[in-house]
Design a protein around this motif. Structure first.
Motif, PDB file in Angstrom:
ATOM      1  N   LEU A 104       0.832  -1.196   0.000  1.00  0.00           N
ATOM      2  CA  LEU A 104       0.000   0.000   0.000  1.00  0.00           C
ATOM      3  C   LEU A 104       0.874   1.257   0.000  1.00  0.00           C
ATOM      4  O   LEU A 104       0.671   2.176  -0.803  1.00  0.00           O
ATOM      5  N   VAL A 105       1.873   1.259   0.895  1.00  0.00           N
ATOM      6  CA  VAL A 105       2.759   2.423   0.966  1.00  0.00           C
ATOM      7  C   VAL A 105       3.495   2.600  -0.369  1.00  0.00           C
ATOM      8  O   VAL A 105       3.554   3.704  -0.927  1.00  0.00           O
ATOM      9  N   ALA A 106       4.027   1.490  -0.890  1.00  0.00           N
ATOM     10  CA  ALA A 106       4.781   1.572  -2.143  1.00  0.00           C
ATOM     11  C   ALA A 106       3.890   2.046  -3.289  1.00  0.00           C
ATOM     12  O   ALA A 106       4.297   2.872  -4.114  1.00  0.00           O
ATOM     13  N   ALA A 107       2.661   1.542  -3.325  1.00  0.00           N
ATOM     14  CA  ALA A 107       1.751   1.944  -4.409  1.00  0.00           C
ATOM     15  C   ALA A 107       1.393   3.428  -4.281  1.00  0.00           C
ATOM     16  O   ALA A 107       1.261   4.123  -5.292  1.00  0.00           O
ATOM     17  N   LEU A 108       1.256   3.905  -3.040  1.00  0.00           N
ATOM     18  CA  LEU A 108       0.970   5.332  -2.850  1.00  0.00           C
ATOM     19  C   LEU A 108       2.147   6.187  -3.323  1.00  0.00           C
ATOM     20  O   LEU A 108       1.964   7.188  -4.018  1.00  0.00           O
ATOM     21  N   VAL A 109       3.356   5.769  -2.933  1.00  0.00           N
ATOM     22  CA  VAL A 109       4.548   6.501  -3.384  1.00  0.00           C
ATOM     23  C   VAL A 109       4.594   6.507  -4.906  1.00  0.00           C
ATOM     24  O   VAL A 109       4.837   7.542  -5.543  1.00  0.00           O
ATOM     25  N   PRO A 128      -8.983   8.159 -13.021  1.00  0.00           N
ATOM     26  CA  PRO A 128      -9.240   6.733 -13.219  1.00  0.00           C
ATOM     27  C   PRO A 128      -7.971   5.960 -13.602  1.00  0.00           C
ATOM     28  O   PRO A 128      -7.732   4.871 -13.082  1.00  0.00           O
ATOM     29  N   SER A 129      -7.150   6.546 -14.467  1.00  0.00           N
ATOM     30  CA  SER A 129      -5.926   5.841 -14.865  1.00  0.00           C
ATOM     31  C   SER A 129      -4.949   5.779 -13.700  1.00  0.00           C
ATOM     32  O   SER A 129      -4.225   4.794 -13.535  1.00  0.00           O
ATOM     33  N   LEU A 130      -4.939   6.813 -12.900  1.00  0.00           N
ATOM     34  CA  LEU A 130      -4.066   6.818 -11.731  1.00  0.00           C
ATOM     35  C   LEU A 130      -4.478   5.705 -10.772  1.00  0.00           C
ATOM     36  O   LEU A 130      -3.644   4.969 -10.237  1.00  0.00           O
ATOM     37  N   LEU A 131      -5.773   5.576 -10.594  1.00  0.00           N
ATOM     38  CA  LEU A 131      -6.298   4.547  -9.700  1.00  0.00           C
ATOM     39  C   LEU A 131      -5.973   3.148 -10.243  1.00  0.00           C
ATOM     40  O   LEU A 131      -5.585   2.248  -9.493  1.00  0.00           O
ATOM     41  N   THR A 132      -6.117   2.985 -11.546  1.00  0.00           N
ATOM     42  CA  THR A 132      -5.780   1.705 -12.159  1.00  0.00           C
ATOM     43  C   THR A 132      -4.302   1.378 -11.929  1.00  0.00           C
ATOM     44  O   THR A 132      -3.959   0.276 -11.518  1.00  0.00           O
ATOM     45  N   GLY A 133      -3.452   2.346 -12.210  1.00  0.00           N
ATOM     46  CA  GLY A 133      -2.016   2.136 -12.028  1.00  0.00           C
ATOM     47  C   GLY A 133      -1.693   1.829 -10.582  1.00  0.00           C
ATOM     48  O   GLY A 133      -0.880   0.937 -10.284  1.00  0.00           O
ATOM     49  N   PHE A 134      -2.359   2.519  -9.669  1.00  0.00           N
ATOM     50  CA  PHE A 134      -2.158   2.281  -8.248  1.00  0.00           C
ATOM     51  C   PHE A 134      -2.527   0.838  -7.896  1.00  0.00           C
ATOM     52  O   PHE A 134      -1.768   0.133  -7.233  1.00  0.00           O
ATOM     53  N   ALA A 135      -3.680   0.406  -8.385  1.00  0.00           N
ATOM     54  CA  ALA A 135      -4.139  -0.951  -8.066  1.00  0.00           C
ATOM     55  C   ALA A 135      -3.202  -2.003  -8.650  1.00  0.00           C
ATOM     56  O   ALA A 135      -2.885  -3.003  -7.997  1.00  0.00           O
ATOM     57  N   LEU A 136      -2.719  -1.764  -9.867  1.00  0.00           N
ATOM     58  CA  LEU A 136      -1.801  -2.721 -10.489  1.00  0.00           C
ATOM     59  C   LEU A 136      -0.485  -2.779  -9.722  1.00  0.00           C
ATOM     60  O   LEU A 136       0.067  -3.862  -9.491  1.00  0.00           O
ATOM     61  N   ALA A 137       0.025  -1.614  -9.325  1.00  0.00           N
ATOM     62  CA  ALA A 137       1.273  -1.572  -8.570  1.00  0.00           C
ATOM     63  C   ALA A 137       1.089  -2.275  -7.229  1.00  0.00           C
ATOM     64  O   ALA A 137       1.970  -3.018  -6.771  1.00  0.00           O
ATOM     65  N   PHE A 138      -0.073  -2.054  -6.627  1.00  0.00           N
ATOM     66  CA  PHE A 138      -0.366  -2.695  -5.347  1.00  0.00           C
ATOM     67  C   PHE A 138      -0.382  -4.218  -5.508  1.00  0.00           C
ATOM     68  O   PHE A 138       0.259  -4.953  -4.750  1.00  0.00           O
ATOM     69  N   ALA A 139      -1.085  -4.689  -6.537  1.00  0.00           N
ATOM     70  CA  ALA A 139      -1.191  -6.129  -6.760  1.00  0.00           C
ATOM     71  C   ALA A 139       0.180  -6.741  -7.024  1.00  0.00           C
ATOM     72  O   ALA A 139       0.518  -7.814  -6.523  1.00  0.00           O
ATOM     73  N   ARG A 140       0.987  -6.026  -7.801  1.00  0.00           N
ATOM     74  CA  ARG A 140       2.316  -6.534  -8.107  1.00  0.00           C
ATOM     75  C   ARG A 140       3.148  -6.621  -6.830  1.00  0.00           C
ATOM     76  O   ARG A 140       3.870  -7.588  -6.595  1.00  0.00           O
ATOM     77  N   GLY A 141       3.023  -5.622  -5.979  1.00  0.00           N
ATOM     78  CA  GLY A 141       3.775  -5.604  -4.727  1.00  0.00           C
ATOM     79  C   GLY A 141       3.391  -6.769  -3.823  1.00  0.00           C
ATOM     80  O   GLY A 141       4.246  -7.434  -3.239  1.00  0.00           O
ATOM     81  N   VAL A 142       2.094  -7.048  -3.760  1.00  0.00           N
ATOM     82  CA  VAL A 142       1.620  -8.122  -2.886  1.00  0.00           C
ATOM     83  C   VAL A 142       2.204  -9.472  -3.303  1.00  0.00           C
ATOM     84  O   VAL A 142       2.586 -10.275  -2.473  1.00  0.00           O
ATOM     85  N   GLY A 143       2.285  -9.701  -4.596  1.00  0.00           N
ATOM     86  CA  GLY A 143       2.747 -11.002  -5.067  1.00  0.00           C
ATOM     87  C   GLY A 143       4.250 -11.111  -5.193  1.00  0.00           C
ATOM     88  O   GLY A 143       4.782 -12.206  -5.402  1.00  0.00           O
ATOM     89  N   GLU A 144       4.960  -9.995  -5.083  1.00  0.00           N
ATOM     90  CA  GLU A 144       6.388  -9.977  -5.408  1.00  0.00           C
ATOM     91  C   GLU A 144       7.210 -10.821  -4.435  1.00  0.00           C
ATOM     92  O   GLU A 144       6.942 -10.881  -3.246  1.00  0.00           O
ATOM     93  N   TYR A 145       8.226 -11.456  -4.997  1.00  0.00           N
ATOM     94  CA  TYR A 145       9.071 -12.312  -4.173  1.00  0.00           C
ATOM     95  C   TYR A 145      10.551 -12.003  -4.399  1.00  0.00           C
ATOM     96  O   TYR A 145      11.261 -11.581  -3.498  1.00  0.00           O
ATOM     97  N   GLY A 146      10.989 -12.171  -5.649  1.00  0.00           N
ATOM     98  CA  GLY A 146      12.417 -12.154  -5.960  1.00  0.00           C
ATOM     99  C   GLY A 146      13.158 -10.896  -5.529  1.00  0.00           C
ATOM    100  O   GLY A 146      14.230 -10.981  -4.924  1.00  0.00           O
ATOM    101  N   SER A 147      12.583  -9.736  -5.809  1.00  0.00           N
ATOM    102  CA  SER A 147      13.344  -8.530  -5.522  1.00  0.00           C
ATOM    103  C   SER A 147      13.310  -8.182  -4.034  1.00  0.00           C
ATOM    104  O   SER A 147      14.088  -7.368  -3.564  1.00  0.00           O
ATOM    105  N   ILE A 148      12.395  -8.810  -3.287  1.00  0.00           N
ATOM    106  CA  ILE A 148      12.240  -8.430  -1.886  1.00  0.00           C
ATOM    107  C   ILE A 148      13.127  -9.246  -0.954  1.00  0.00           C
ATOM    108  O   ILE A 148      13.732  -8.703  -0.025  1.00  0.00           O
ATOM    109  N   ILE A 149      13.219 -10.550  -1.238  1.00  0.00           N
ATOM    110  CA  ILE A 149      13.861 -11.408  -0.237  1.00  0.00           C
ATOM    111  C   ILE A 149      15.314 -11.040   0.044  1.00  0.00           C
ATOM    112  O   ILE A 149      15.814 -11.285   1.123  1.00  0.00           O
ATOM    113  N   PHE A 150      15.993 -10.415  -0.939  1.00  0.00           N
ATOM    114  CA  PHE A 150      17.404 -10.084  -0.702  1.00  0.00           C
ATOM    115  C   PHE A 150      17.556  -8.868   0.207  1.00  0.00           C
ATOM    116  O   PHE A 150      18.506  -8.752   0.958  1.00  0.00           O
ATOM    117  N   ILE A 151      16.598  -7.949   0.114  1.00  0.00           N
ATOM    118  CA  ILE A 151      16.732  -6.693   0.846  1.00  0.00           C
ATOM    119  C   ILE A 151      15.963  -6.734   2.169  1.00  0.00           C
ATOM    120  O   ILE A 151      16.183  -5.914   3.063  1.00  0.00           O
TER     121      ILE A 151
END
Lengths: 277, 356, 290
Positions: free
Chosen positions: A69-74, A196-219
């Motif tokens: 959520l924070v990342a998608a807001l940023v 509307p496009s901003l909201l769409t982009g926000f939701a997509l970024a949020f969804a991507r963040g929730v599922g993300e694995y590879g780039s997170i586990i190292f940091i």
């Protein structure tokens, strides 16, 4: 309508391409995906609930969804800003910058992960400047946010950019003629059109963040209860041969991502009401 | 409010859109800027609005210097060709916008804004659609919303860019008359851009004909139509037939015929062209005098109440078009292939080889 | 990076203050955007290459040419080499069906097509563990017949096909929908057969879209980490793809080697975004020339 349009359609290949599409979709996606639901369904309610509500798992939800959520807001704020600068202003090297915005799409997540970890580590290129002011990024929840900002960065830019490009200049001129200053024009005319496009982009970024694995586990540092994300927990359960636990958590995540997908579709349907003339 | 334009020039990337244009729009008039695309008419309108700025020259509103004022400061009403309505706002919100963005001390109260918007919507006959979004309106309705929105801030000047350009023919006809009536009611100084000569002649108090960044002629619709200053204006304001020849002692000699060209009494054997409107051509079975031209009927086309006759000038081969009423054609019992004589009822002669 | 706002050339728009922001605001916004991109994009990108060469070109070359690295590269190429063509054929077929015909459930098909995008890579991997794992649907049968799927090459390929599934179709569906079917109908009316029509009329119109989809599909296929990580079993020299090899090197604190191999993937990513913007440019050109 279906009947008439098919009768009138002289283009060949419907049977072949439709059949192949459905078959391939079923074999590659639908049947495998159903494994999750069938496995989940075979769990007892008690077992399911225990698996998805243990404190460690709940802590991981909080981190995963909170950081996303924070990342998608940023990304919403800076993605809008980036799209604005790329569309509206002239600056040298714009085409290269524009192309590089896609890098998080193209860069393998493992590469992103180790790079961000080393750059934001206390001795890293950026981390060394943050360390003295007391900001620790790598191996903390903040690191998770940083990685999610990186991988979600293109979504807002790429959904807002085309809308901004197609925004008619005369609407802004009309606002100016009616006496609006630039800030009023932005907040009352431009921003609502982009929203509307901003909201769409926000939701997509949020969804991507929730599922993300590879780039997170190292940091992230991956400390249970503190900086352990939900996808990592699934893998941990798998490594402990706790398939039931892994499946239950996966089901919760799937439900969440479908919810986001649904939201995106609703946003798009809703915004189409204005834009279609 | 009167508008004075003094010696305005403007180029875009080396293309001269306007060159040393002077124009005065008297207070309360409805003026048409008429010209083909690329004639600079829209650029001139946008410069008046403060949406573009001239490279040189000055603009005065009521004698006051306004050249460097931008659109926000000029307080003009501008109606855009494609309406430029705010899509995410209702009709009401669109019209109220100009009032709501006013600085706090000038801004009317909510109730005043509401009353004002509804009054304007009544004026444009859209009061029942206040809650609709622009996407739910027809083209003509959108145009009227755009007009109401522009009028809401009580502009001293109303500018309209091709106001009917995007509408279909019937709606365009209706809105023309409506704009004329509206102007008679509110009397705000108005300038509109059009490429449709009929529209300009029908609606405007004054017509300004533009071409290649210059004003070719300005005057009342009658003046420009009846007394075109040059071949361009003649040609642009309606269908025209050309009679090439030489002018000598106040007579244009074209083929074997000769026509009065009193304004060129001093010219001696100079190349010239006579311009005749299609409806100023008479057709007869026999010659009248030496202004008669022998011709052959090529085609007869009925267009509503009129009949268009395509003819060939028998001496020069030039194509000529005449417009007659059905009655006249019946009386003459014209058929394709007939040999006839034609006579210009009214001809304007211009010396020199004009290119149009 | 030097930023110059060309003041003289933009004199006209500078005086059009109502249509843009004051210079100070513009500079601030540009600085903020570039600052953001630098923190999260440019600096990390530069860091990959800087760290890859930290121990010199010799160490770099050694890291990318050791047998395990080469085996990982080979496996990655294999996975991409299988999944890209499969998903290309699917993408074209799906786009043809969806763009040229009307049928009930069309929008459902489009939505289902995007499913693999909205699923966490870890879950994508988990799916195949649930099917092929020892306790999975077919795990026991496979074990009895001595067929290795999970923790072996087949599962890696399957997981890659799954995660890269939508890429080509996603690009082609909107493109072909926007092009309509007039040209195909014209060709058919003129007597061309179905395949002739496809290869001579449709394909030239969508070739940039196809390339675009293939580029993105390939980038993801070669770079996939989460899903492959779950199904690979991390057997060095056998089931390690390039990203997995990077992870192992990194976890062994062999940072220079990890970044050396990572730099190969970063180069691939740069090539991808370069080709992507090139094809985008070509597509725009094709559109505007029509």
């Amino acid at each position: 309508m279906f009947q008439t349009s098919r009768r009138k359609n002289i283009i060949p290949g419907f049977g072949l391409t439709f059949g192949y599409t459905v078959l391939y979709l079923s074999i590659i996606v639908l049947i495998p995906l159903s494994a999750i639901f069938i496995s989940t369904a075979s769990l007892s309610w008690q077992g399911f609930w225990t698996a998805v509500s243990s404190p460690r798992v709940v802590a991981s939800y909080r981190l995963t969804f909170g950081a996303s959520l924070v990342a998608a807001l940023v990304n919403a704020v800076f993605g809008l800003l980036t799209a604005w600068v790329l569309v509206r202003y002239r600056l040298p090297g714009k085409r290269i910058i524009d192309a590089l915005v896609d890098l998080p799409f193209a860069l393998p997540t493992a590469v992103a992960g180790i790079t961000l970890a080393s750059v934001y580590a206390p001795q890293g290129w950026i981390g060394r400047f943050l360390e003295p002011v007391g900001i620790k990024v790598a191996y903390t929840p903040l690191g998770v946010v940083v990685a999610m900002i990186f991988i979600g960065l293109p979504f807002v830019v790429r959904t807002v950019q085309p809308v901004l490009e197609e925004l008619e200049k005369d609407v802004e001129e009309a606002a100016a003629c009616l006496g609006a200053n630039r800030l009023q024009t932005f907040t009352r005319v431009i921003f609502p059109a982009l929203f509307p496009s901003l909201l769409t982009g926000f939701a997509l970024a949020f969804a991507r963040g929730v599922g993300e694995y590879g780039s997170i586990i190292f940091i992230a540092g991956n400390m249970p209860m503190v900086s352990e994300i939900t996808p990592l927990l699934i893998i941990t359960k798998l490594e402990q041969y706790d398939y039931a636990g892994a499946t239950a958590i996966a089901a919760v995540m799937l439900a969440a991502s479908f919810l986001v997908l649904l939201t995106v579709n609703i946003i798009q349907w809703w915004s189409r009401q204005y834009t279609e003339r | 409010m009167s508008i004075e334009i003094r010696n305005i020039s403007k180029s875009f990337n080396g293309f001269q859109a306007l060159g040393n244009v002077d124009l005065t729009v008297p207070s309360g008039e409805l003026v048409a800027l008429l010209g083909p695309s690329g004639s600079g008419k829209t650029t001139l309108l946008r410069i008046i609005a403060g949406l573009e700025f001239a490279d040189q020259g000055s603009i005065l509103f009521d004698g006051q210097e306004a050249t460097r004022h931008n659109a926000k400061e000029r307080q003009v009403g501008f109606v855009f060709q494609h309406y430029a309505l705010f899509r995410h706002m209702t009709v009401f919100q669109n019209v109220a916008f100009g009032l709501e963005v006013k600085p706090k001390k000038e801004r009317p109260s909510k109730a005043e804004i509401r009353d004002k918007v509804h009054e304007l919507l009544r004026l444009v006959q859209l009061d029942n659609l206040a809650g609709r979004y622009p996407a739910q309106l027809s083209g003509g309705q959108r145009q009227r919303v755009a007009l109401a929105r522009a009028l809401a801030v009580e502009p001293s000047v109303l500018l309209l860019d091709e106001p009917f350009g995007a509408l279909d023919a019937r709606v365009r006809q209706e809105l023309r008359q409506w704009l004329r009536d509206l102007h008679d009611e509110i009397h705000v100084t108005s300038v509109f851009v059009t490429h449709d000569q009929e529209e300009a002649l029908e609606v405007a108090d004054r017509v300004v004909v533009m071409n290649r960044g210059q004003i070719e002629q300005q005057g009342t619709p009658e003046e420009v139509y009846e007394h075109p200053a040059n071949p361009f204006v003649f040609n642009f304001l309606g269908k025209v037939n050309l009679f090439h020849g030489r002018v000598h002692d106040g007579q244009l000699h074209s083929g074997d015929s000769s026509h009065v060209a009193a304004e060129h009494s001093t010219a001696s054997n100079a190349p010239a062209v006579g311009y005749v409107r299609s409806h100023d051509i008479e057709i007869g079975k026999t010659a009248w005098d030496d202004s008669s031209v022998p011709a052959q009927v090529r085609a007869i086309t009925k267009i509503g109440p009129l009949v268009r006759i395509d003819l060939a000038h028998l001496e020069t081969g030039e194509a000529i078009q005449a417009e007659l009423t059905r009655e006249v054609v019946q009386e003459l019992s014209l058929v394709k292939g007939d040999h006839v004589f034609l006579r210009p009822r009214k001809m304007s002669v211009f010396v020199g080889d004009y290119q149009i | 990076m030097q930023i110059s706002i060309p003041v003289t050339k933009e004199k006209t728009s500078a005086s059009q203050a109502h249509l843009t922001e004051p210079v100070a605001v513009r500079l601030l916004l540009i600085a903020l955007a570039l600052g953001f991109l630098s923190l999260f994009l440019f600096v990390p990108l530069a860091a990959v290459f800087a760290q890859a060469f930290e121990k010199g070109a010799g160490a770099y070359l050694a890291a990318i040419s050791e047998p395990e690295a080469l085996a990982a590269i080979k496996l990655t190429l294999l996975a991409a080499g299988i999944s890209v063509p499969l998903n290309l054929v699917f993408g074209v077929a799906a786009a043809w069906t969806i763009a040229k015909f009307d049928f009930p459930g069309k929008s459902l098909l489009v939505t289902l097509n995007d499913l693999p995008f909205s699923i966490s890579p870890v879950i994508s991997g988990l799916i195949f563990v649930l099917i092929f794992g020892l306790h999975g649907w077919v795990g026991e049968w496979l074990f009895e017949h001595d067929i290795e799927v999970l923790f072996a090459v087949p599962a890696i390929v399957l997981a890659t096909v799954f995660v890269t599934f939508p890429f080509v179709a996603r690009e082609l569906i909107p493109l072909m929908q926007s092009q309509g079917k007039d040209e195909e109908e014209a060709a058919l009316v003129l007597g061309a057969g179905g395949f002739t029509t496809f290869f001579r009329v449709t394909l030239p119109n969508i070739k940039w879209g196809v390339l675009y989809g293939v580029i993105l599909c390939n980038a993801r296929a070669m770079g996939e980490f989460g899903a492959v990580s779950v199904v690979s079993g991390h057997i060095r020299g056998l089931t390690n793809t390039v990203p997995l090899h990077v992870e192992i090197l990194y976890n062994e604190y062999n940072f220079a080697a990890a970044f050396a191999v990572a730099s190969l993937l970063a180069l691939l990513a740069l090539l991808t975004v370069g080709l992507k913007s090139l094809t985008e440019w070509r597509m725009r050109q094709q559109m505007s020339s029509e």
